[in-house]
Write an enzyme that holds these catalytic residues in place. Structure first.
Site, PDB file in Angstrom:
ATOM      1  CB  SER A  91      -0.910   0.014   1.234  1.00 53.75           C
ATOM      2  OG  SER A  91      -1.415   1.312   1.486  1.00 53.75           O
ATOM      3  N   GLY A  92       0.633   2.156  -0.894  1.00 51.64           N
ATOM      4  CA  GLY A  92       1.457   3.352  -0.979  1.00 51.64           C
ATOM      5  C   GLY A  92       1.411   4.198   0.277  1.00 51.64           C
ATOM      6  CB  SER A  93      -1.379   5.676   2.237  1.00 52.73           C
ATOM      7  OG  SER A  93      -2.130   4.524   2.551  1.00 52.73           O
TER       8      SER A  93
END
Length: 218
Positions: A91-93
């Site tokens: 997940s990027g965040s």
């Protein structure tokens, strides 16, 4: 009193999206790779995920990132994303939250004005470049694993909406990209609850039909 488990969890967010980080208290997740460790959580023992994500300690809207030693020598650390449904590979965040915790807690030495952090994830290696100033991590950019389109115009059946068309793509995890007009919605704040409920209905049906094509809806 006898302690059975002690965890250290750091509160972190990425533009308001909660991505807490478990920094101490978890050892011995079986598996020689991060993918194997994630599969162990999903398929054998997900008690840790349920402990930190479900109420009263967690909620549907948050993630908790399990920080572990890397399985690859070129990485500084590894992590697995724990969410309300299962453990996820990337997940990027959440990667931004992990990098922030690693640097601001001194777990990875911070270099100003920029620090490079390599993360070992179940999806592959992710390189983060963090802008740093006065001991704080102020901005993070990510070089992700290669993204690709698995299938365009994939059609699946739903009991409520009939046939729905979606594009299946990989970007660290699999996503099904659906035009919401197909289910009589539009992207607007007042439709947030209906959109979430609709996603759940279509997600469950789609996963039963084609487990190999897509594993999550954004």
């Amino acid at each position: 009193m006898r302690w059975k488990k002690t965890l250290q969890i750091v509160d972190v967010h990425c533009e308001g999206e909660v991505g807490k980080v478990i920094t101490v208290g978890v050892v011995g997740i079986p598996g020689s790779t991060m993918l194997e460790k994630m599969n162990y959580i999903n398929e054998v023992d997900d008690s840790l995920r349920r402990l930190v994500i479900l109420e009263p300690r967690g909620c549907l809207q948050m993630s908790v990132n399990l920080l572990l030693p890397p399985t690859r020598p070129e990485a500084h650390a590894s992590f697995i994303v724990l969410q309300a449904d299962k453990a996820h590979p990337m997940s990027g965040s959440n990667a931004i939250c992990v990098v922030t915790a690693l640097l601001e807690l001194g777990m990875v030495e911070m270099q100003e004005p920029e620090t490079t952090v390599v993360l070992d994830t179940p999806a592959g290696l992710v390189t983060a470049r963090a802008a740093c100033s006065d001991g704080r991590c102020t901005r993070v950019s990510l070089d992700m694993v290669p993204a690709f389109v698995e299938q365009l115009d994939f059609i699946f059946d739903t009991s409520k909406f009939g046939k729905i068309r979606a594009d299946i793509a990989f970007g660290g995890v699999y996503y099904a990209l659906v035009d919401v007009e197909q289910v009589g919605l539009r992207i607007a704040p007042e439709n947030a609850r209906r959109t979430r409920r609709t996603r759940r209905r279509t997600e469950g049906r789609h996963q039963q039909q084609d487990q190999d094509s897509a594993s999550a809806f954004p």
